[in-house]
Design a protein around this motif. Structure first.
Motif, PDB file in Angstrom:
ATOM      1  N   ARG A 185     -16.515 -45.195  52.157  1.00 37.88           N
ATOM      2  CA  ARG A 185     -15.207 -45.616  51.668  1.00 37.88           C
ATOM      3  C   ARG A 185     -15.326 -46.364  50.339  1.00 37.88           C
ATOM      4  O   ARG A 185     -14.507 -46.187  49.431  1.00 37.88           O
ATOM      5  CB  ARG A 185     -14.505 -46.482  52.705  1.00 37.88           C
ATOM      6  CG  ARG A 185     -14.068 -45.702  53.930  1.00 37.88           C
ATOM      7  CD  ARG A 185     -13.606 -46.623  55.024  1.00 37.88           C
ATOM      8  NE  ARG A 185     -12.225 -47.052  54.826  1.00 37.88           N
ATOM      9  CZ  ARG A 185     -11.650 -47.983  55.581  1.00 37.88           C
ATOM     10  NH1 ARG A 185     -12.338 -48.569  56.549  1.00 37.88           N
ATOM     11  NH2 ARG A 185     -10.401 -48.315  55.380  1.00 37.88           N
ATOM     12  N   LEU A 237     -15.929 -43.665  47.727  1.00 37.35           N
ATOM     13  CA  LEU A 237     -14.692 -42.935  47.454  1.00 37.35           C
ATOM     14  C   LEU A 237     -13.728 -43.789  46.624  1.00 37.35           C
ATOM     15  O   LEU A 237     -13.087 -43.293  45.681  1.00 37.35           O
ATOM     16  CB  LEU A 237     -14.018 -42.527  48.762  1.00 37.35           C
ATOM     17  CG  LEU A 237     -14.626 -41.348  49.507  1.00 37.35           C
ATOM     18  CD1 LEU A 237     -14.096 -41.269  50.936  1.00 37.35           C
ATOM     19  CD2 LEU A 237     -14.353 -40.038  48.772  1.00 37.35           C
ATOM     20  N   VAL A 256      -8.285 -46.348  51.812  1.00 31.24           N
ATOM     21  CA  VAL A 256      -8.960 -45.045  51.805  1.00 31.24           C
ATOM     22  C   VAL A 256      -9.354 -44.649  53.209  1.00 31.24           C
ATOM     23  O   VAL A 256      -9.868 -45.454  53.997  1.00 31.24           O
ATOM     24  CB  VAL A 256     -10.204 -45.102  50.885  1.00 31.24           C
ATOM     25  CG1 VAL A 256     -10.982 -43.784  50.949  1.00 31.24           C
ATOM     26  CG2 VAL A 256      -9.780 -45.401  49.441  1.00 31.24           C
ATOM     27  N   TRP A 257      -9.133 -43.373  53.527  1.00 32.68           N
ATOM     28  CA  TRP A 257      -9.508 -42.789  54.819  1.00 32.68           C
ATOM     29  C   TRP A 257     -10.156 -41.442  54.548  1.00 32.68           C
ATOM     30  O   TRP A 257      -9.861 -40.797  53.534  1.00 32.68           O
ATOM     31  CB  TRP A 257      -8.282 -42.630  55.700  1.00 32.68           C
ATOM     32  CG  TRP A 257      -8.579 -42.197  57.114  1.00 32.68           C
ATOM     33  CD1 TRP A 257      -8.303 -40.995  57.700  1.00 32.68           C
ATOM     34  CD2 TRP A 257      -9.213 -42.991  58.109  1.00 32.68           C
ATOM     35  NE1 TRP A 257      -8.714 -40.990  58.999  1.00 32.68           N
ATOM     36  CE2 TRP A 257      -9.289 -42.208  59.284  1.00 32.68           C
ATOM     37  CE3 TRP A 257      -9.735 -44.287  58.121  1.00 32.68           C
ATOM     38  CZ2 TRP A 257      -9.859 -42.673  60.461  1.00 32.68           C
ATOM     39  CZ3 TRP A 257     -10.298 -44.764  59.305  1.00 32.68           C
ATOM     40  CH2 TRP A 257     -10.354 -43.957  60.458  1.00 32.68           C
ATOM     41  N   ALA A 258     -11.041 -41.001  55.425  1.00 36.44           N
ATOM     42  CA  ALA A 258     -11.741 -39.735  55.200  1.00 36.44           C
ATOM     43  C   ALA A 258     -11.924 -38.990  56.503  1.00 36.44           C
ATOM     44  O   ALA A 258     -11.835 -39.562  57.599  1.00 36.44           O
ATOM     45  CB  ALA A 258     -13.093 -39.978  54.528  1.00 36.44           C
ATOM     46  N   SER A 310     -10.182 -32.044  54.176  1.00 40.93           N
ATOM     47  CA  SER A 310      -8.828 -32.599  54.112  1.00 40.93           C
ATOM     48  C   SER A 310      -7.975 -32.142  55.283  1.00 40.93           C
ATOM     49  O   SER A 310      -6.999 -32.802  55.648  1.00 40.93           O
ATOM     50  CB  SER A 310      -8.162 -32.216  52.785  1.00 40.93           C
ATOM     51  OG  SER A 310      -8.076 -30.809  52.636  1.00 40.93           O
ATOM     52  N   VAL A 326      -8.052 -34.840  57.840  1.00 45.19           N
ATOM     53  CA  VAL A 326      -7.251 -35.967  57.377  1.00 45.19           C
ATOM     54  C   VAL A 326      -5.757 -35.672  57.575  1.00 45.19           C
ATOM     55  O   VAL A 326      -4.992 -36.517  58.045  1.00 45.19           O
ATOM     56  CB  VAL A 326      -7.570 -36.260  55.898  1.00 45.19           C
ATOM     57  CG1 VAL A 326      -6.557 -37.217  55.307  1.00 45.19           C
ATOM     58  CG2 VAL A 326      -8.974 -36.832  55.768  1.00 45.19           C
ATOM     59  N   THR A 339      -3.500 -37.008  49.609  1.00 45.31           N
ATOM     60  CA  THR A 339      -4.741 -36.453  50.145  1.00 45.31           C
ATOM     61  C   THR A 339      -5.502 -35.695  49.069  1.00 45.31           C
ATOM     62  O   THR A 339      -4.903 -35.069  48.188  1.00 45.31           O
ATOM     63  CB  THR A 339      -4.466 -35.508  51.333  1.00 45.31           C
ATOM     64  OG1 THR A 339      -3.685 -34.393  50.887  1.00 45.31           O
ATOM     65  CG2 THR A 339      -3.729 -36.228  52.445  1.00 45.31           C
ATOM     66  N   THR A 397      -9.751 -33.770  48.265  1.00 37.72           N
ATOM     67  CA  THR A 397     -10.919 -33.159  48.895  1.00 37.72           C
ATOM     68  C   THR A 397     -12.083 -33.118  47.927  1.00 37.72           C
ATOM     69  O   THR A 397     -11.891 -33.136  46.708  1.00 37.72           O
ATOM     70  CB  THR A 397     -10.593 -31.731  49.371  1.00 37.72           C
ATOM     71  OG1 THR A 397     -11.725 -31.188  50.046  1.00 37.72           O
ATOM     72  CG2 THR A 397     -10.251 -30.827  48.191  1.00 37.72           C
ATOM     73  N   LEU A 403     -15.744 -32.783  53.351  1.00 34.74           N
ATOM     74  CA  LEU A 403     -15.295 -34.153  53.196  1.00 34.74           C
ATOM     75  C   LEU A 403     -13.950 -34.176  52.466  1.00 34.74           C
ATOM     76  O   LEU A 403     -13.860 -33.785  51.305  1.00 34.74           O
ATOM     77  CB  LEU A 403     -16.330 -34.983  52.424  1.00 34.74           C
ATOM     78  CG  LEU A 403     -16.294 -36.516  52.562  1.00 34.74           C
ATOM     79  CD1 LEU A 403     -15.080 -37.151  51.920  1.00 34.74           C
ATOM     80  CD2 LEU A 403     -16.352 -36.925  54.040  1.00 34.74           C
ATOM     81  N   TYR A 422     -10.281 -36.732  51.980  1.00 35.86           N
ATOM     82  CA  TYR A 422      -9.912 -38.151  52.067  1.00 35.86           C
ATOM     83  C   TYR A 422      -8.466 -38.345  51.640  1.00 35.86           C
ATOM     84  O   TYR A 422      -7.832 -37.425  51.113  1.00 35.86           O
ATOM     85  CB  TYR A 422     -10.854 -39.004  51.211  1.00 35.86           C
ATOM     86  CG  TYR A 422     -10.868 -38.675  49.730  1.00 35.86           C
ATOM     87  CD1 TYR A 422     -10.125 -39.426  48.823  1.00 35.86           C
ATOM     88  CD2 TYR A 422     -11.638 -37.621  49.240  1.00 35.86           C
ATOM     89  CE1 TYR A 422     -10.140 -39.138  47.464  1.00 35.86           C
ATOM     90  CE2 TYR A 422     -11.661 -37.326  47.880  1.00 35.86           C
ATOM     91  CZ  TYR A 422     -10.908 -38.086  47.000  1.00 35.86           C
ATOM     92  OH  TYR A 422     -10.923 -37.794  45.660  1.00 35.86           O
ATOM     93  N   GLN A 479     -21.708 -38.627  56.073  1.00 36.28           N
ATOM     94  CA  GLN A 479     -21.443 -39.813  55.265  1.00 36.28           C
ATOM     95  C   GLN A 479     -22.456 -39.959  54.134  1.00 36.28           C
ATOM     96  O   GLN A 479     -22.098 -40.260  52.988  1.00 36.28           O
ATOM     97  CB  GLN A 479     -21.460 -41.064  56.150  1.00 36.28           C
ATOM     98  CG  GLN A 479     -20.331 -41.111  57.169  1.00 36.28           C
ATOM     99  CD  GLN A 479     -20.335 -42.391  57.976  1.00 36.28           C
ATOM    100  OE1 GLN A 479     -20.600 -43.474  57.451  1.00 36.28           O
ATOM    101  NE2 GLN A 479     -20.043 -42.279  59.266  1.00 36.28           N
TER     102      GLN A 479
END
Length: 386
Positions: free
Chosen positions: A76, A79, A96-98, A102, A105, A233, A235, A247, A249, A274
């Motif tokens: 995070r 990102l 931020v979220w992942a 996408s 998400v 969102t 990607t 991945l 986010y 990660q």
């Protein structure tokens, strides 16, 4: 009845009624010389990044007996640093979220804010996973209209979007900028109009192709600080040449991110995922080194197809939607017969082609020159591919 037929019938009997008869999402994965159908970045991960990832993973392997960091703090932070650097918008890790691409998400957003008894609204043609995610998670999907319902028109005005948002009372609204499959960036006032017209909705702006946008294109990230119902969102699958890394986010208010924890599966991002994504972000400049080349090939496709008498749509993404085809399915097959795979997106007389490297682009354009006399509804005098 055969055993397999009997099993199929039994599965269909047990399947949720709303899923019966559906087909799974997916583009053809065919072994052909030129694959330009899934908007991947044609360039491989640079060797320096490969080496850095392998070195970092070596330290992870011995600890795979332990669960990964549930809140992926290091990722995070990486990102966040990238988003701030790329967009110039102040963002904190709490925003931020992942997820694994996408799509995961987006599914978290629908799980948390959509679902049974709620409406999800999008404006088609757009990304086909938006309705799939919404409906399979129980929401009622509404196909909003682009172009005021005019055949072949793909524009979306603030007035039309707002009117449809007021009429359908959605819980989630999907906007896409640049839009897939048209490639066009969204007029910025559409976002603000929808936020105002849908006061009870989470508004998602899908910016999967943001890094390919033409100069001067604004990002919805600039609106997040003042709009707690806005989610943006993105990607790493496209510009980052990282489709296999899975991945995606989002950036949103910290309170929205907290809500997504309620629906995510435990430890949903593996330790290797990660690490791989974090190292790629640390090498962002190198990973994004092909973006300008791809944009040049995109513009080359638009310009050349126009001279052939096709109808390409000016694009802010890494692909081009083009019309003017007498029969899009016949053209798709004819291109495939020449070793070029593009995408039939279900729009009459149109196909979509990814901007590849210069050699792939040339192969596609040479095929189109050869096919133009018989496959374009209107043709101009044919010339050598530029």
């Amino acid at each position: 009845m055969t055993e397999s037929a009997s099993a199929a019938a039994e599965v269909q009997r047990l399947l949720r009624p709303d899923l019966r008869g559906r087909t799974a999402y997916g583009a053809p994965q065919l072994d052909v010389p030129v694959r330009l159908n899934t908007n991947e970045n044609s360039y491989p991960v640079p060797q320096a990044v490969v080496d850095a990832i392998l070195e970092a993973l070596a330290g992870d392997v011995a600890s795979l007996n332990r669960y990964p960091d549930r809140d992926f703090a290091d990722l995070r932070a990486a990102l966040t640093a990238y988003v701030v650097r790329q967009s110039g918008v102040p963002v904190t890790p709490e925003q931020v979220w992942a997820g694994n691409g996408s799509n995961e998400v987006l599914s978290h957003v629908v799980q948390a804010f959509g679902g049974s008894g709620r409406v999800a609204l999008g404006f088609t043609p757009s990304y086909s996973m938006h309705p799939i995610i919404s409906e399979t998670l129980g929401a009622t999907w509404v196909d909003g209209l682009r172009g005021a319902g005019r055949p072949g028109a793909f524009d979306l005005t603030a007035e039309a979007a707002a009117e449809q948002a007021r009429r359908h009372h959605p819980a989630v609204v999907f906007l896409c900028s640049p839009n897939n499959p048209t490639g066009t960036a969204l007029p910025f006032e559409v976002i603000t109009a929808v936020l105002e017209a849908a006061p009870d909705a989470i508004v998602v702006v899908d910016e999967a192709y943001a890094e390919f946008a033409r100069a001067g294109t604004r990002s919805a990230l600039t609106l997040v600080a003042d709009n707690p119902r806005l989610v943006v969102t993105r990607t790493m699958s496209k510009a980052f040449a990282f489709a296999g890394g899975r991945l995606g986010y989002l950036v949103a208010a910290p309170e929205v991110v907290d809500a997504l924890r309620l629906v995510r599966l435990p430890y949903h991002l593996s330790t290797p995922t990660q690490t791989i994504a974090r190292v790629a972000l640390e090498h962002a400049e190198l990973m994004l080194g092909t973006v300008e080349v791809i944009k040049a090939q995109r513009d080359r496709i638009v310009e050349r197809l126009a001279t052939l008498g096709a109808a390409p749509v000016a694009s802010d993404s890494n692909f081009v939607l083009f019309g003017g085809l007498a029969d899009e399915k016949a053209t798709w097959q004819a291109l495939l017969d020449r070793g070029v795979l593009v995408r039939d997106v279900g729009i009459a007389h149109h196909l979509r082609v990814t901007a590849g490297d210069p050699e792939e682009t040339t192969a596609f354009l040479e095929a189109m020159v050869a096919l133009a006399p018989t496959h374009l509804a209107t043709t101009h005098e044919q010339e050598t591919v530029a």
